[in-house]
Design a protein around this motif. Structure first.
Motif, mmCIF file in Angstrom:
data_model
loop_
_atom_site.group_PDB
_atom_site.id
_atom_site.type_symbol
_atom_site.label_atom_id
_atom_site.label_comp_id
_atom_site.label_asym_id
_atom_site.label_seq_id
_atom_site.Cartn_x
_atom_site.Cartn_y
_atom_site.Cartn_z
ATOM 1 N N PRO A 2 -3.811 -10.632 17.733
ATOM 2 C CA PRO A 2 -2.912 -9.898 16.830
ATOM 3 C C PRO A 2 -3.749 -9.284 15.706
ATOM 4 O O PRO A 2 -4.587 -9.962 15.114
ATOM 5 N N THR A 3 -3.519 -8.009 15.436
ATOM 6 C CA THR A 3 -4.350 -7.291 14.456
ATOM 7 C C THR A 3 -4.398 -8.002 13.112
ATOM 8 O O THR A 3 -5.451 -8.078 12.478
ATOM 9 N N GLY A 4 -3.255 -8.524 12.693
ATOM 10 C CA GLY A 4 -3.171 -9.143 11.367
ATOM 11 C C GLY A 4 -4.071 -10.352 11.195
ATOM 12 O O GLY A 4 -4.401 -10.730 10.070
ATOM 13 N N GLY A 8 -2.290 -16.686 7.785
ATOM 14 C CA GLY A 8 -3.702 -16.458 8.062
ATOM 15 C C GLY A 8 -4.512 -16.259 6.790
ATOM 16 O O GLY A 8 -5.702 -16.573 6.739
ATOM 17 N N PHE A 9 -3.854 -15.742 5.758
ATOM 18 C CA PHE A 9 -4.537 -15.511 4.484
ATOM 19 C C PHE A 9 -4.456 -16.719 3.547
ATOM 20 O O PHE A 9 -5.035 -16.687 2.457
ATOM 21 N N GLU A 22 -4.719 -3.113 2.298
ATOM 22 C CA GLU A 22 -5.498 -3.081 3.533
ATOM 23 C C GLU A 22 -4.585 -3.135 4.759
ATOM 24 O O GLU A 22 -4.806 -2.431 5.748
ATOM 25 N N LEU A 23 -3.577 -3.995 4.682
ATOM 26 C CA LEU A 23 -2.631 -4.095 5.797
ATOM 27 C C LEU A 23 -1.883 -2.779 5.977
ATOM 28 O O LEU A 23 -1.657 -2.324 7.105
ATOM 29 N N ARG A 63 -6.663 10.025 2.911
ATOM 30 C CA ARG A 63 -6.078 8.679 2.923
ATOM 31 C C ARG A 63 -7.150 7.648 2.606
ATOM 32 O O ARG A 63 -8.272 7.743 3.102
ATOM 33 N N ASP A 90 -0.768 2.005 9.094
ATOM 34 C CA ASP A 90 -0.695 3.472 9.186
ATOM 35 C C ASP A 90 -1.629 3.989 10.279
ATOM 36 O O ASP A 90 -1.277 4.879 11.053
ATOM 37 N N GLN A 91 -2.813 3.384 10.325
ATOM 38 C CA GLN A 91 -3.801 3.798 11.313
ATOM 39 C C GLN A 91 -3.301 3.491 12.730
ATOM 40 O O GLN A 91 -3.458 4.283 13.651
ATOM 41 N N ASP A 117 1.705 -5.426 17.278
ATOM 42 C CA ASP A 117 0.256 -5.689 17.345
ATOM 43 C C ASP A 117 -0.218 -6.548 16.183
ATOM 44 O O ASP A 117 -1.103 -7.382 16.339
ATOM 45 N N PHE A 118 0.352 -6.322 15.009
ATOM 46 C CA PHE A 118 -0.095 -7.060 13.815
ATOM 47 C C PHE A 118 0.292 -8.526 13.871
ATOM 48 O O PHE A 118 -0.396 -9.374 13.335
ATOM 49 N N TYR A 130 -7.983 -9.645 9.682
ATOM 50 C CA TYR A 130 -8.284 -9.427 8.259
ATOM 51 C C TYR A 130 -8.772 -10.692 7.544
ATOM 52 O O TYR A 130 -9.759 -10.637 6.818
ATOM 53 N N PRO A 131 -8.098 -11.850 7.721
ATOM 54 C CA PRO A 131 -8.613 -13.058 7.044
ATOM 55 C C PRO A 131 -10.040 -13.393 7.463
ATOM 56 O O PRO A 131 -10.840 -13.835 6.641
ATOM 57 N N TRP A 183 -13.565 0.874 -0.437
ATOM 58 C CA TRP A 183 -12.540 1.861 -0.103
ATOM 59 C C TRP A 183 -13.181 3.240 -0.002
ATOM 60 O O TRP A 183 -14.021 3.594 -0.824
ATOM 61 N N VAL A 239 0.871 -13.720 9.754
ATOM 62 C CA VAL A 239 -0.171 -12.925 9.066
ATOM 63 C C VAL A 239 -0.416 -13.505 7.668
ATOM 64 O O VAL A 239 -1.567 -13.711 7.264
ATOM 65 N N ASP A 269 -2.947 0.175 5.199
ATOM 66 C CA ASP A 269 -3.917 1.108 5.790
ATOM 67 C C ASP A 269 -4.023 0.875 7.297
ATOM 68 O O ASP A 269 -3.969 1.813 8.102
ATOM 69 N N GLY A 270 -4.128 -0.404 7.676
ATOM 70 C CA GLY A 270 -4.252 -0.739 9.097
ATOM 71 C C GLY A 270 -3.014 -0.358 9.890
ATOM 72 O O GLY A 270 -3.103 0.151 11.002
#
Lengths: 221, 85
Positions: free
Chosen positions: B16-18, A73-74, A34-35, B43, A40-41, A63-64, B21-22, B37, A70, A37-38
Motif C-alpha cells: 500500500p502506497t501509504g 504507520g506514522f 506529502e500524502l 506543483r 494527486d500524483q 492504493d494508499f 512514507y513512514p 520540496w 496509514v 502530493d502522492g
C-alpha cells in the motif's frame, strides 16, 4: 490533473488520516502535504492510464491503504518526533533556568571556582541523570542509529517523560529549599523561583501529554 | 518508489502506497536519505535522494543480502537426502 480537480475524495481521505495523527504540528503538516502530493500524483497517473477522474481517485485511495492504517504507520515516527522535540526543549531551556539558581547560590561563581560552584548545586545527581537520559535518547533516535542500537518509540517517550519528571522534582526541591531557607528575598532568587515555577507548570503539561502519547503509541503499534 | 518496487519485482512487492512514507521518514531520520520540496509544473513535490552515508549503507546491505541469498539458494539447491530412521 491538479489537486483542484478532485476536491472531495482525497480531502476527505486526508481528513481521516489527520484525525488519527498525534505529534508535533509541523511534522503532521509535512506528512499531510506529502500524502496529498502522492495522492494527486497517483490520481494523475490513473487518468493517464485511461481511468475516469472518479475511478482514478478511487484507485489512488485504494492504493494508499486504509486511513487508520496509514496513520498507524506514522505512529512510531510521530512518537519519536514528540520525544525528541521535548528533549531538545529541555536541553535548550535547562541552562536558562539553572543559571539563575547558580547565580542565586553563588553570586560570584567565577571567584569560587568550578568545583565549588558545581558542588553548590543541591540537585546535581538529578541533573546528571536528566542530561544522560536526554542525550542518550536523542542519540539513539537520530542519525547515530547507524552505529548505536535504535531506541523504540516507547523508550523514547519514556526517556522524555523521565526527564520531564526529573525537571518537576528538581524544580520543586529547589523552590522548597529556597522558601524554607529563611533568607531574605533577593532579585536573583525571585527570578530563579519564577523560572522554575514556569518550568514546573510546562513540565506538568508535557508529562500529561507524554502519558497520553505513550498510551496512544502503545495502542497504535 | 512504489512503481519501481512494483515493476522491479514483477508485481510481487505490491505494498500500500501509504506505508512507504513512514519508511522514508525513518531512513531520513537515520541520515541515509535526504529530502526537499521542489516545484514541478507548478506543483510542489517532495523529492528524496540518497545521502553519501545512504550510498555506503546501500552497498554494504546489498553485499550482505547477496551473501545471504546465495547461501539460502545453495542450501535449497542441494539434492534431497532420504530421511534416516
Amino acid at each position: 490533473m491538479s489537486g483542484r480537480a478532485d476536491p472531495a475524495g482525497p480531502t476527505r481521505y486526508l481528513a481521516r488520516v489527520a484525525s488519527s495523527l498525534r505529534g508535533p504540528r509541523q511534522y503532521r503538516d509535512r506528512i499531510l502535504a506529502e500524502l496529498r502530493d502522492g495522492l494527486d500524483q497517483s490520481v494523475a497517473a490513473g487518468i493517464g492510464r485511461g481511468l475516469s477522474e472518479e475511478g482514478a481517485v478511487a484507485a489512488a485511495i485504494e492504493d494508499f491503504g486504509q486511513p487508520d492504517a496509514v496513520a498507524a504507520g506514522f505512529a512510531t515516527e510521530l512518537a519519536i518526533a514528540t520525544a525528541r522535540h521535548t528533549l531538545f526543549w529541555y536541553l535548550l531551556t535547562g541552562p536558562l533556568v539553572g543559571v539563575w539558581w547558580l547565580l542565586s547560590l553563588q553570586p560570584y561563581p567565577w571567584r569560587a571556582g568550578l568545583v565549588v560552584v558545581i558542588a553548590a548545586i543541591p540537585v546535581l545527581p538529578l541533573i546528571v541523570v536528566a542530561i544522560a537520559t536526554a542525550t542518550g535518547t536523542v542519540a539513539t533516535t537520530g542519525r547515530l542509529i547507524r552505529w548505536l542500537p535504535e531506541a523504540s518509540a516507547r523508550h523514547a517517550i519514556a526517556g522524555s517523560a523521565l526527564v520531564a519528571a526529573l525537571a518537576v522534582f528538581g524544580d520543586l526541591v529547589m523552590i522548597g529549599q529556597y522558601v524554607h531557607s529563611g533568607s531574605p528575598a533577593r532579585p536573583l532568587g525571585v527570578i530563579a523561583v519564577a523560572a522554575s515555577t514556569i518550568r514546573v507548570v510546562c513540565s506538568s503539561a508535557v508529562l500529561l501529554h507524554l502519558v497520553v502519547r505513550g498510551r496512544l503509541t502503545v495502542s497504535a503499534m | 518508489v512504489i512503481e519501481a518496487l512494483r515493476a522491479g519485482s514483477g508485481g510481487a512487492l505490491d505494498l500500500p502506497t501509504g506505508t512507504v512514507y513512514p519508511a522514508l521518514h525513518r531512513l531520513e531520520r537515520a541520515g541515509l536519505i535526504g529530502s526537499a520540496w521542489h516545484t514541478v509544473n507548478g506543483r510542489r513535490r517532495r523529492a528524496y535522494q540518497l545521502t553519501p552515508a545512504g550510498c555506503t549503507a546501500l552497498h554494504e546491505q546489498r553485499a550482505v543480502w547477496d551473501q545471504f541469498s546465495a547461501a539460502v539458494t545453495a542450501l535449497l539447491n542441494r539434492p534431497a537426502r532420504p530421511a534416516s530412521t
